[in-house]
Design an enzyme around this catalytic site. Structure first.
Site, short mmCIF file in Angstrom:
data_model
loop_
_atom_site.label_atom_id
_atom_site.label_comp_id
_atom_site.label_asym_id
_atom_site.label_seq_id
_atom_site.Cartn_x
_atom_site.Cartn_y
_atom_site.Cartn_z
N CYS A 111 0.89 -1.16 0.00
CA CYS A 111 0.00 0.00 0.00
C CYS A 111 0.92 1.21 0.00
CB CYS A 111 -0.92 0.02 1.22
SG CYS A 111 -2.04 1.45 1.24
N CYS A 114 -0.37 4.49 2.38
CA CYS A 114 -0.52 4.37 3.83
C CYS A 114 -0.29 2.91 4.23
CB CYS A 114 -1.88 4.90 4.30
SG CYS A 114 -3.26 4.23 3.39
N SER A 115 -1.31 2.24 4.72
CA SER A 115 -1.12 0.85 5.12
C SER A 115 -2.41 0.06 5.01
CB SER A 115 -0.58 0.77 6.55
OG SER A 115 -1.45 1.45 7.44
N CYS A 116 -3.17 0.28 3.93
CA CYS A 116 -4.40 -0.50 3.73
C CYS A 116 -4.04 -1.99 3.68
CB CYS A 116 -5.10 -0.07 2.44
SG CYS A 116 -5.80 1.60 2.54
#
Length: 210
Positions: A111, A114-116
């Protein structure tokens, strides 16, 4: 590289939990200072959910796909519905897509903004998944990143990088290890690691568990 549009509105990303995370950290600090909790115990619990309990959902999905050709086809066609049929649904209604490793192509998920992460099937995201170094280098040098994880692929094998978003998250279905014919789904699930479902690892061989 699969280009998927990211929505820059933080409300739609996992980042909007930062306020809650800050509160949790403050509470943890307070309770630690009062001697009511042990930080090491919390770390152990988090590690368990990150590496063992959480990814078991995904491992069962992969094992069923290995064992059941019809389920595998459903997973390719509509991963959201196929995964939901096993009781695993996204916490924010995000859609899932399953990408299957083959002898010609290895899939890797990142991702970049961000950090999906597919919480419903993989549990808590590992710290490195959220790190800027992984998020940038996985796109620029995926083969080098994989080598650092101990995965050395033939030069002839292509690597496809998938960029998760808040609306669409990915599950890598690793190749089924050799010599696993006749194993029950539960035994097959034991061969599926969290990293293999992100693409930074491979499924285990039966010998590796012995």
């Amino acid at each position: 590289m699969s280009g998927h549009h990211h929505d820059h509105d933080d409300h739609h990303h996992d980042n909007h939990y930062s306020d809650m995370q800050a509160r949790v950290k403050a509470l943890e600090t307070l309770l630690t200072e009062k001697g009511l909790i042990d930080p090491d115990a919390i770390d152990a619990i988090v590690e368990t959910y990150e590496t063992k309990v959480g990814p078991r959902n995904g491992a069962r999905v992969v094992a069923k796909a290995w064992a059941d050709r019809n389920f595998a086809e459903w997973l390719k066609r509509d991963a959201t519905a196929a995964i939901a049929s096993l009781g695993y649904t996204g916490r924010q209604g995000e859609h899932m897509r399953a990408v299957f490793n083959t002898a010609e192509t290895h899939n890797l998920v990142v991702c970049t903004l961000c950090s999906c992460y597919p919480w419903s099937v993989l549990g808590l995201p590992p710290v490195w998944y959220k790190a800027p170094a992984y998020r940038s280098r996985a796109v620029i040098d995926p083969r080098g990143v994989l080598a650092e994880f101990g995965v050395t692929l033939p030069e002839t094998m292509g690597i496809r990088v998938w960029d998760s978003t808040a609306e669409l998250r990915y599950l890598v279905v690793p190749q089924r290890p050799a010599d696993t014919e006749g194993l029950a789904e539960e035994a097959l699930a034991n061969l599926v690691t969290r990293d293999s479902m992100i693409g930074t690892g491979l499924a285990l061989s039966p010998e590796a568990l012995r």
